[in-house]
Design a protein around this motif. Structure first.
Motif, PDB file in Angstrom:
ATOM      1  N   PHE A 182       0.820  -1.215   0.000  1.00 14.13           N
ATOM      2  CA  PHE A 182       0.000   0.000   0.000  1.00 14.13           C
ATOM      3  C   PHE A 182       0.854   1.266   0.000  1.00 14.13           C
ATOM      4  O   PHE A 182       0.451   2.282  -0.584  1.00 14.13           O
ATOM      5  N   GLY A 183       2.014   1.201   0.652  1.00 11.98           N
ATOM      6  CA  GLY A 183       2.933   2.317   0.531  1.00 11.98           C
ATOM      7  C   GLY A 183       3.367   2.495  -0.917  1.00 11.98           C
ATOM      8  O   GLY A 183       3.457   3.618  -1.430  1.00 11.98           O
ATOM      9  N   GLY A 184       3.625   1.370  -1.600  1.00 12.73           N
ATOM     10  CA  GLY A 184       3.994   1.426  -3.006  1.00 12.73           C
ATOM     11  C   GLY A 184       2.882   2.005  -3.869  1.00 12.73           C
ATOM     12  O   GLY A 184       3.147   2.731  -4.836  1.00 12.73           O
ATOM     13  N   ALA A 185       1.638   1.689  -3.534  1.00 14.35           N
ATOM     14  CA  ALA A 185       0.507   2.250  -4.287  1.00 14.35           C
ATOM     15  C   ALA A 185       0.424   3.757  -4.083  1.00 14.35           C
ATOM     16  O   ALA A 185       0.167   4.517  -5.029  1.00 14.35           O
ATOM     17  N   GLY A 186       0.641   4.203  -2.834  1.00 17.22           N
ATOM     18  CA  GLY A 186       0.644   5.639  -2.573  1.00 17.22           C
ATOM     19  C   GLY A 186       1.774   6.329  -3.309  1.00 17.22           C
ATOM     20  O   GLY A 186       1.597   7.420  -3.875  1.00 17.22           O
ATOM     21  N   GLN A 187       2.941   5.704  -3.317  1.00 14.75           N
ATOM     22  CA  GLN A 187       4.089   6.261  -4.036  1.00 14.75           C
ATOM     23  C   GLN A 187       3.781   6.369  -5.530  1.00 14.75           C
ATOM     24  O   GLN A 187       4.135   7.370  -6.183  1.00 14.75           O
ATOM     25  N   ALA A 188       3.107   5.371  -6.085  1.00  9.76           N
ATOM     26  CA  ALA A 188       2.747   5.409  -7.505  1.00  9.76           C
ATOM     27  C   ALA A 188       1.818   6.583  -7.799  1.00  9.76           C
ATOM     28  O   ALA A 188       1.959   7.265  -8.827  1.00  9.76           O
ATOM     29  N   HIS A 189       0.861   6.844  -6.894  1.00  9.74           N
ATOM     30  CA  HIS A 189      -0.051   7.975  -7.081  1.00  9.74           C
ATOM     31  C   HIS A 189       0.713   9.294  -6.983  1.00  9.74           C
ATOM     32  O   HIS A 189       0.446  10.243  -7.752  1.00  9.74           O
ATOM     33  N   MET A 190       1.643   9.370  -6.060  1.00  9.43           N
ATOM     34  CA  MET A 190       2.454  10.579  -5.909  1.00  9.43           C
ATOM     35  C   MET A 190       3.248  10.864  -7.182  1.00  9.43           C
ATOM     36  O   MET A 190       3.313  12.004  -7.657  1.00  9.43           O
ATOM     37  N   ARG A 191       3.841   9.836  -7.740  1.00 10.66           N
ATOM     38  CA  ARG A 191       4.653  10.006  -8.949  1.00 10.66           C
ATOM     39  C   ARG A 191       3.792  10.331 -10.166  1.00 10.66           C
ATOM     40  O   ARG A 191       4.186  11.148 -11.012  1.00 10.66           O
ATOM     41  N   LYS A 192       2.631   9.701 -10.255  1.00 10.20           N
ATOM     42  CA  LYS A 192       1.777   9.878 -11.432  1.00 10.20           C
ATOM     43  C   LYS A 192       1.057  11.210 -11.427  1.00 10.20           C
ATOM     44  O   LYS A 192       0.894  11.858 -12.473  1.00 10.20           O
ATOM     45  N   HIS A 193       0.613  11.645 -10.236  1.00  6.88           N
ATOM     46  CA  HIS A 193      -0.255  12.819 -10.163  1.00  6.88           C
ATOM     47  C   HIS A 193       0.336  13.974  -9.352  1.00  6.88           C
ATOM     48  O   HIS A 193      -0.337  14.991  -9.155  1.00  6.88           O
ATOM     49  N   GLU A 250      -0.162  -7.417 -15.049  1.00  6.73           N
ATOM     50  CA  GLU A 250       0.376  -7.043 -16.356  1.00  6.73           C
ATOM     51  C   GLU A 250       0.503  -5.542 -16.546  1.00  6.73           C
ATOM     52  O   GLU A 250       1.267  -5.085 -17.398  1.00  6.73           O
ATOM     53  N   SER A 251      -0.244  -4.764 -15.758  1.00  9.87           N
ATOM     54  CA  SER A 251      -0.162  -3.304 -15.890  1.00  9.87           C
ATOM     55  C   SER A 251       1.105  -2.742 -15.252  1.00  9.87           C
ATOM     56  O   SER A 251       1.484  -1.603 -15.500  1.00  9.87           O
ATOM     57  N   HIS A 252       1.758  -3.543 -14.396  1.00 11.47           N
ATOM     58  CA  HIS A 252       2.963  -3.114 -13.668  1.00 11.47           C
ATOM     59  C   HIS A 252       2.699  -1.782 -12.952  1.00 11.47           C
ATOM     60  O   HIS A 252       3.473  -0.842 -13.049  1.00 11.47           O
ATOM     61  N   ASP A 253       1.598  -1.770 -12.234  1.00 12.67           N
ATOM     62  CA  ASP A 253       1.127  -0.571 -11.533  1.00 12.67           C
ATOM     63  C   ASP A 253       0.795  -0.985 -10.106  1.00 12.67           C
ATOM     64  O   ASP A 253      -0.062  -1.842  -9.888  1.00 12.67           O
ATOM     65  N   MET A 254       1.461  -0.379  -9.116  1.00 14.69           N
ATOM     66  CA  MET A 254       1.215  -0.758  -7.729  1.00 14.69           C
ATOM     67  C   MET A 254      -0.221  -0.494  -7.298  1.00 14.69           C
ATOM     68  O   MET A 254      -0.759  -1.213  -6.452  1.00 14.69           O
ATOM     69  N   MET A 255      -0.862   0.515  -7.850  1.00 13.86           N
ATOM     70  CA  MET A 255      -2.264   0.763  -7.492  1.00 13.86           C
ATOM     71  C   MET A 255      -3.151  -0.391  -7.953  1.00 13.86           C
ATOM     72  O   MET A 255      -4.055  -0.823  -7.233  1.00 13.86           O
TER      73      MET A 255
END
Length: 394
Positions: free
Chosen positions: A151-162, A256-261
């Motif tokens: 879940f930390g990785g998912a938050g990090q992905a959102h931070m980087r993307k948006h 397959e999306s390679h997306d932590m979210m």
């Protein structure tokens, strides 16, 4: 599927830290008795029971229910990780709507140990092997506990993307504390400021502080579901019913999306919510109150977007506008959520049901969302399963 499933009774005990709890059969029986009393029926009226827990031996559901009575009814043990309680609710709702039963108990409990959750059976393949492999490639951090890394990785992905700032997650946690201060059944009732959350020890520098994670918790909650015909014959309440419900599991794009979210259930949540909105003929803009799966502040933020409460990439602005709390567009987690109320895994989905039923009855006291008539529940389990439930007042 012509029979509506009505929530005739609800029960929940105060959530507590591990070690401060009674043994699981006592917690479960207490919540079950409260639900039966709220419904105004005796145990003998129940025709089936669906009992959810994650950390327990086989047939612990029977041990829990036998504390209420022993009438020989079918008792189904349910385990679907953190979505266990809502999975029990899903099965109970199906039994009512299909006509297989007219009066059913959904019960969830958890007796947890202190510290981060982990695997129990280490002598066989883990259900998280594929998730671990993907997380290792996307974020690394192998020394972090499983859930924190995901879940930390998912938050990090959102931070980087948006471009989402860490303060956005801190604002979610502070909001949870303000809501929980009004909930006598919540584990953590102290109000926190954004600075309190930001200044807590960093579990993952720049990504997640200790106060952004929910605590291990013990507790139990229950609901009695009935058909309309049964309710009328027995003089039971029919003021809250399940208008739509969907359960989803992972699809190939989780990996397959390679997306932590996506790895932590964004796609499952989005698909389940879409099914529910289509079933009920409404949209996210019609919701008054939502209880969603905020095991981490990061997951609450990304779930705003998955459920359509705001547009993709706009969660931080949604929070800044106060649209996630009283006076805003939709009140999210008026109970305090998992972050403050606590997260006893098997009980969480039924605790959400407890809160939303009170909201639609207008009996949530200091937590009450004025004129609430439509409520959404989102409960997520990694591995994975997601249950989204829409409740409406009759």
């Amino acid at each position: 599927m012509s029979n509506k499933a009505f929530i005739a009774g609800i029960g929940m005990i105060p959530f507590v830290k591990p070690g401060a709890n009674a043994p699981y059969p006592e917690m479960a029986a207490q919540a079950g008795r409260l639900a039966l009393a709220d419904a105004g029926i005796e145990f003998g009226a129940l025709q089936q029971a669906y009992v959810g827990y994650v950390y327990g031996d086989s047939t612990a559901g029977q041990k829990a229910v036998y504390g209420l009575g022993m009438t020989g009814i079918p008792i189904f043990n349910v385990n679907n990780n953190c979505s266990t309680g809502s999975t029990a609710l899903f099965l109970a709702r199906q039994a009512i709507e299909s006509g297989a039963a007219e009066c059913v108990l959904a019960l969830g409990f958890e007796q947890m140990n202190p510290g981060a959750i982990g695997t129990v059976f280490n002598d066989r393949p883990s259900p998280f092997e594929d998730f671990d492999r993907e997380a290792a490639e996307l974020v690394g951090m192998p020394d972090l506990p499983l859930a924190l890394r995901y879940f930390g990785g998912a938050g990090q992905a959102h931070m980087r993307k948006h471009g989402t700032p860490l303060e956005a997650f801190a604002k979610v946690r502070a909001k949870a504390s303000r809501h929980a201060a009004r909930n006598p059944l919540a584990l953590l009732r102290k109000e926190l400021s954004v600075d309190d959350v930001m200044n807590a020890p960093m579990l993952w520098p720049g990504v997640l502080t200790r106060l952004m994670a929910c605590p291990p918790t013990c507790g139990a909650a229950a609901a009695v579901l009935v058909s309309e015909a049964f309710a009328k014959r027995n003089g039971l309440r029919t003021d809250v019913f399940i208008a739509a419900q969907a359960m989803t599991t992972d699809r190939p794009d989780s990996f397959e999306s390679h997306d932590m979210m996506k790895l932590v259930g964004y796609g499952m949540s989005q698909a389940a919510a879409k099914q529910v909105y289509e079933q009920a003929g409404i949209g996210a803009e019609d919701l008054d109150v939502v209880e969603l799966h905020d095991c981490f502040a990061q997951n609450e933020l990304i779930t705003y977007e998955a459920l359509g409460l705001c547009r993709e990439g706009e969660a931080a602005a949604f929070i800044d506008a106060g649209d996630n709390t009283h006076g805003g567009k939709v009140v999210t987690n008026p109970s305090g959520g998992l972050l403050s109320k606590g997260h006893p895994l098997g009980a969480t989905g039924l605790a959400q049901c407890y809160e939303l039923t009170h909201q639609l009855r207008g009996t949530a006291e200091q937590r009450q969302v004025p004129l609430a008539r439509t409520a959404l529940q989102h409960n997520l389990g990694l591995g994975g399963a997601c249950v989204v439930t829409l409740y409406q007042s009759a």
